[in-house]
Design a protein around this motif. Sequence first.
Motif, PDB file in Angstrom:
ATOM      1  N   VAL A  26       0.856  -1.187   0.000  1.00 14.69           N
ATOM      2  CA  VAL A  26       0.000   0.000   0.000  1.00 14.69           C
ATOM      3  C   VAL A  26       0.892   1.237   0.000  1.00 14.69           C
ATOM      4  O   VAL A  26       2.019   1.199   0.487  1.00 14.69           O
ATOM      5  CB  VAL A  26      -0.964   0.018   1.212  1.00 14.69           C
ATOM      6  CG1 VAL A  26      -1.972  -1.118   1.119  1.00 14.69           C
ATOM      7  CG2 VAL A  26      -0.203  -0.063   2.524  1.00 14.69           C
ATOM      8  N   PHE A  27       0.369   2.331  -0.541  1.00 12.62           N
ATOM      9  CA  PHE A  27       1.191   3.533  -0.668  1.00 12.62           C
ATOM     10  C   PHE A  27       0.570   4.764  -0.012  1.00 12.62           C
ATOM     11  O   PHE A  27       1.164   5.831  -0.041  1.00 12.62           O
ATOM     12  CB  PHE A  27       1.486   3.788  -2.146  1.00 12.62           C
ATOM     13  CG  PHE A  27       2.291   2.662  -2.749  1.00 12.62           C
ATOM     14  CD1 PHE A  27       3.661   2.619  -2.612  1.00 12.62           C
ATOM     15  CD2 PHE A  27       1.649   1.607  -3.390  1.00 12.62           C
ATOM     16  CE1 PHE A  27       4.398   1.562  -3.122  1.00 12.62           C
ATOM     17  CE2 PHE A  27       2.385   0.549  -3.907  1.00 12.62           C
ATOM     18  CZ  PHE A  27       3.757   0.518  -3.771  1.00 12.62           C
ATOM     19  N   THR A  28      -0.612   4.602   0.554  1.00 11.45           N
ATOM     20  CA  THR A  28      -1.255   5.702   1.287  1.00 11.45           C
ATOM     21  C   THR A  28      -1.883   5.130   2.548  1.00 11.45           C
ATOM     22  O   THR A  28      -2.158   3.920   2.640  1.00 11.45           O
ATOM     23  CB  THR A  28      -2.371   6.373   0.456  1.00 11.45           C
ATOM     24  OG1 THR A  28      -3.425   5.436   0.252  1.00 11.45           O
ATOM     25  CG2 THR A  28      -1.840   6.895  -0.880  1.00 11.45           C
ATOM     26  N   ALA A  29      -2.136   6.020   3.512  1.00 12.26           N
ATOM     27  CA  ALA A  29      -2.812   5.605   4.744  1.00 12.26           C
ATOM     28  C   ALA A  29      -4.201   5.057   4.427  1.00 12.26           C
ATOM     29  O   ALA A  29      -4.641   4.071   5.031  1.00 12.26           O
ATOM     30  CB  ALA A  29      -2.902   6.782   5.703  1.00 12.26           C
ATOM     31  N   GLU A  30      -4.854   5.665   3.471  1.00 10.94           N
ATOM     32  CA  GLU A  30      -6.202   5.230   3.109  1.00 10.94           C
ATOM     33  C   GLU A  30      -6.203   3.784   2.598  1.00 10.94           C
ATOM     34  O   GLU A  30      -7.084   2.989   2.934  1.00 10.94           O
ATOM     35  CB  GLU A  30      -6.815   6.159   2.054  1.00 10.94           C
ATOM     36  CG  GLU A  30      -7.096   7.569   2.562  1.00 10.94           C
ATOM     37  CD  GLU A  30      -5.842   8.450   2.682  1.00 10.94           C
ATOM     38  OE1 GLU A  30      -4.816   8.184   2.005  1.00 10.94           O
ATOM     39  OE2 GLU A  30      -5.876   9.402   3.485  1.00 10.94           O
ATOM     40  N   GLU A  31      -5.212   3.433   1.790  1.00 12.00           N
ATOM     41  CA  GLU A  31      -5.108   2.063   1.296  1.00 12.00           C
ATOM     42  C   GLU A  31      -4.870   1.094   2.454  1.00 12.00           C
ATOM     43  O   GLU A  31      -5.485   0.028   2.525  1.00 12.00           O
ATOM     44  CB  GLU A  31      -3.960   1.931   0.296  1.00 12.00           C
ATOM     45  CG  GLU A  31      -4.192   2.568  -1.047  1.00 12.00           C
ATOM     46  CD  GLU A  31      -2.974   2.396  -1.940  1.00 12.00           C
ATOM     47  OE1 GLU A  31      -2.873   1.339  -2.589  1.00 12.00           O
ATOM     48  OE2 GLU A  31      -2.125   3.311  -1.979  1.00 12.00           O
ATOM     49  N   ALA A  32      -3.975   1.460   3.356  1.00  8.23           N
ATOM     50  CA  ALA A  32      -3.650   0.598   4.495  1.00  8.23           C
ATOM     51  C   ALA A  32      -4.851   0.401   5.412  1.00  8.23           C
ATOM     52  O   ALA A  32      -5.025  -0.684   5.991  1.00  8.23           O
ATOM     53  CB  ALA A  32      -2.477   1.190   5.270  1.00  8.23           C
ATOM     54  N   ASP A  33      -5.691   1.409   5.532  1.00 12.60           N
ATOM     55  CA  ASP A  33      -6.849   1.352   6.434  1.00 12.60           C
ATOM     56  C   ASP A  33      -7.805   0.224   6.103  1.00 12.60           C
ATOM     57  O   ASP A  33      -8.473  -0.314   6.981  1.00 12.60           O
ATOM     58  CB  ASP A  33      -7.620   2.669   6.413  1.00 12.60           C
ATOM     59  CG  ASP A  33      -6.875   3.786   7.102  1.00 12.60           C
ATOM     60  OD1 ASP A  33      -5.851   3.510   7.755  1.00 12.60           O
ATOM     61  OD2 ASP A  33      -7.322   4.936   6.981  1.00 12.60           O
TER      62      ASP A  33
END
Length: 162
Positions: A26-33
């Motif tokens: 993942v490359f953003t916090a949103e993706e990781a969430d």
Amino acid sequence: MNDYSQIKAQLDCLHIHFQLIEHPAVFTAEEADRYVADIPCMKTKSLFLTDKKKTTYYLVFVKDDQRLDMKKFAQTVGKKHLKFASDQSLLEKLGIESGSVSIFSLLNNETKDVQIYFEKSVVGRLPLTFHPNDNTKTMLLKPEDLFKFLKSIGFSYQIIEL
């Protein structure tokens, strides 16, 4: 760069318990969430900033859905202007590439010249989320354990309200 096994070993030595979630890169916090959506935790994002002359560096942790007010933060730290640090600065100061900025990146900052700030709303009872210098994993740690880790590697931190 300190990889997950080295980070785990350090946390084990400190008797710090954590939860590990493995997932695709993942490359953003949103993706990781998406991978911790059903877990009670404080989803964070890590921002690496610098001043205009690239003499001072800041690692700032805010809620993943919070937009950092750069002007207010700059005033808080006594600077006129701050910006996101370049990919080159990330590599030089934290030994990582964009998309993997984390509290654990501080293990690569041998000069201990990065200042650490937590937005007050992220520090509570819930575990916080971080990548272990690897964007295919997310670790959840209690705030008190996180602060114990920071102290063990020679870093202080400040909790501020933004």
